[in-house]
Structures are given as structure tokens and as C-alpha cells.
Design an enzyme around this catalytic site. Sequence first.
Site, PDB file in Angstrom:
ATOM      1  N   CYS A 116       0.654  -1.503   0.026  1.00 11.50           N
ATOM      2  CA  CYS A 116       0.037   0.032  -0.035  1.00 11.50           C
ATOM      3  C   CYS A 116       0.991   1.250  -0.079  1.00 11.50           C
ATOM      4  O   CYS A 116       0.231   2.282  -0.211  1.00 11.50           O
ATOM      5  CB  CYS A 116      -1.019   0.012   1.032  1.00 11.50           C
ATOM      6  SG  CYS A 116      -2.140  -1.409   1.132  1.00 11.50           S
ATOM      7  N   HIS A 256      -3.323   7.117   3.027  1.00 12.11           N
ATOM      8  CA  HIS A 256      -3.627   5.627   2.525  1.00 12.11           C
ATOM      9  C   HIS A 256      -5.044   5.403   3.190  1.00 12.11           C
ATOM     10  O   HIS A 256      -5.165   5.555   4.575  1.00 12.11           O
ATOM     11  CB  HIS A 256      -2.524   4.771   2.722  1.00 12.11           C
ATOM     12  CG  HIS A 256      -3.113   3.467   2.264  1.00 12.11           C
ATOM     13  ND1 HIS A 256      -3.737   2.987   1.011  1.00 12.11           N
ATOM     14  CD2 HIS A 256      -3.285   2.124   2.995  1.00 12.11           C
ATOM     15  CE1 HIS A 256      -3.860   1.736   0.987  1.00 12.11           C
ATOM     16  NE2 HIS A 256      -3.832   1.246   2.131  1.00 12.11           N
ATOM     17  N   ASN A 286     -10.424   0.078  -0.002  1.00 16.41           N
ATOM     18  CA  ASN A 286      -8.936   0.077  -0.042  1.00 16.41           C
ATOM     19  C   ASN A 286      -8.571  -0.295  -1.512  1.00 16.41           C
ATOM     20  O   ASN A 286      -8.478  -1.471  -1.577  1.00 16.41           O
ATOM     21  CB  ASN A 286      -8.246  -0.862   1.164  1.00 16.41           C
ATOM     22  CG  ASN A 286      -6.672  -0.703   1.044  1.00 16.41           C
ATOM     23  OD1 ASN A 286      -6.230  -0.235   0.286  1.00 16.41           O
ATOM     24  ND2 ASN A 286      -6.152  -1.555   2.177  1.00 16.41           N
TER      25      ASN A 286
END
Length: 329
Positions: A116, A256, A286
Site C-alpha cells: 500500500c 492511505h 482500500n
Amino acid sequence: MAQIKAAITGVYGYVPEDVLTNQDLEKMVDTNDEWIRTRTGIQERHLLKDPDKATSYMATQAVLGLLEKTGLDPLDIDLLICASVTPDYFFPDTGTLICHNIGAKNSFAYDIQAACSGFLFSATTGAKFIESGAYKNVVIVGADKMSSIVDYTDRSTCILFGDAAGAILLQGNEKGFGLQDSWMRVDGVGAEFLHMKGGGSKNPPTHETVDKKMHYIFQDGGPVYKAAVKGMSEAVGQMLDRNNLSPDDIRFVVPHQANLRIIQAVAKMLDFPMERVMVNIQKYGNTTSGTIPLCLWEFEDQLKPGDKVILTSFGGGYTWGASLWNWAY
Ligand code: UT7
């Protein structure tokens, strides 16, 4: 001569049409809308359902939109870096496929895999090529078809992820816009808690790896959650301390998007108001490498030249960090 800095001069995103809502997930696994919303903040996510389309398709759409928006000729791209954990193939790299799709014949390309944090690490890496004076136009694209590695019978992970891509253009300037500072770290202790067991050289694909569902995301969410709060708070704190800034000096933090509660906990630890934290996890979930550019894309009309923006991420590995930017437009 003034120092060349690498500014973000354009941003664009691509989100596939098909939507998977919490209500849809209620019919697939033992979960419910209330649990998902209160534990993660997610209401829906978009999936790339066409089996013939992969990560490079979404990345290509995002980059084509970026080129149209900024008026950049693909022949003027010097370097394209693609961040992804779901490349079309192990090789060739996805960046090369994207360059082919858009006609970037004077560019070189490669992929960065940092879970990520891939987009954050790629943006800093790309900026260095501009700061050195080597290149003028660097495209960074974060793209992931997470649905290709999600087990839709595992309620602990299938509710979290979505598919998307986001791209930025980096260009040089001598007016002080762009990347000011960055701080990035990795810690392999995290591999145990967030990984995909199969498909790589440790467990090459076999009937057995498929039967044992080893080609899907494995996550032990609790330890990752705690490490994410600590890691992103630490990284944003580094940007503030090292640059003698207080939260009041920062227009937006761009985290994030893994879990709204993680984002809120980071904001609380830093005493940073949520009104100046970019959040769109409710719509997309996500999207791994896509989250930060998708936020910038959505919130760019709230930014003006000179605004200070901190990007921050935490992901599998562990990988984490933050970067401080002076917004250029
Ligand atoms: O982007 C890369 C980095 N990743 C992250 O930052 C993610 C970090 N982790 C998280 O965001 C959270 O840990 C999760 C959202 C993954 C899980 O939330 P949690 O509050 O940590 O829940 P939990 O795993 O502790 O589970 C609590 C309970 C469990 O039931 P019991 O054992 O208490 O009876 C789970 O089985 O919730 C259950 N549960 C669910 N219930 C309904 C787990 N998933 C679900 C679900 N629906 N989808």
C-alpha cells in the site's frame, strides 16, 4: 541557480463502473452493513469485472485522462513508474504495457512493489529523476485490481478492497513547488501479518497452492491496524518536526485509505482536524496503490498553489512513510 523541485502538475483517476455494496456482501458472506461501516468506514467499492481487463487497463485509462487534462504529448514522457501489487504479469512489468498502450515511445518504465506504500515510494523515486535534472516529465501511476487476489468467501478481507487507478504528472520548477521532504521505512516483521502465500518463488503455483487458497490476500488485521496507526503518525510527525511545521501549516493530510478508524486515530494522535484529512474510503474501499492519487483527484479543487500537503501510507511488508509537498496549481 535555483534548485529544481518536482511538482505534481496534474492528477487523474479511473474507477471501474461495477459497484459492490455492503448489501451485496451481506448476500455473499456472514457480514452486515453496520459492521463494515462502523469497523472500516466503507460503504461500497468498485470492481473491474471484465475478465479480459487487468491492472494495466485501469492504469492506462488513468494515464490517458492525465495526458488529456495536462495537454502532455505521450512522446514527451521520459519515465513512467507503475506501483502495483497486482501486475498483469510477473513480467513484463505493467509500466511497459501502459507505455505501449498510450504510445509513450520515448519513455522507459518499471514497476515498484511496496504494497500500500507503492504510490508514495514511487512518487518520491520519480521526483528524484526530476530534481537531478535528468528528466522533465515523469508519470506515476498507482493501480490495483485487488479483486484478482481477494477471496470472496473470506469476510475478514473481502469487505475491504476495491479496484482503481490514479496517476500524477511530475514536472520540474524553480519556484519551490513540489516535493519538499520525504521519510520512508520498511520492516519485514510485518510479512507475517499481511501477505499472499502462493505464486512467488517460495510457493510456485500448483494444484495444491490453489486448493489451499494460497493465491489470496492473508491478513491478521489487529497487528496491522496498530502498526498502521503508529507508522503513519510517526511518518507525518517526521514531516512536521523536520520542517518546523505545525498541523496549522498543513492544508491537507492525504492518508492511505485502509480503514477510516486508522485515519481518525492518526489524526487524533497528531492533533490534526479531520476536516483537513482527505477521506473517500466510503466510496472505493482500500484500492492499495490507488488510494492516494484518487484522494488528490477528488480534492484537488480545494487546493491552491503553495498549499502544504502531506501524503502518508502504511502497507504490507511493513512499508510506510510520508512526503511533504508544496501544491503547484
Ligand atoms: O492497507 C494495508 C494495511 N491494512 C490495514 O491497515 C488494515 C488494518 N486492519 C484493519 O483495518 C482491521 O483490523 C480490520 C477491519 C481488518 C478488522 O477490524 P477489527 O476491528 O480489527 O476486527 P477483528 O479482526 O478484531 O474482528 C472482530 C470480530 C471477530 O469476531 P469475534 O472473534 O470477536 O467473534 C471477527 O470474526 O469481528 C468479526 N468479523 C466480522 N464480522 C462481521 C471479521 N470480519 C467481519 C465481517 N463482518 N466482515
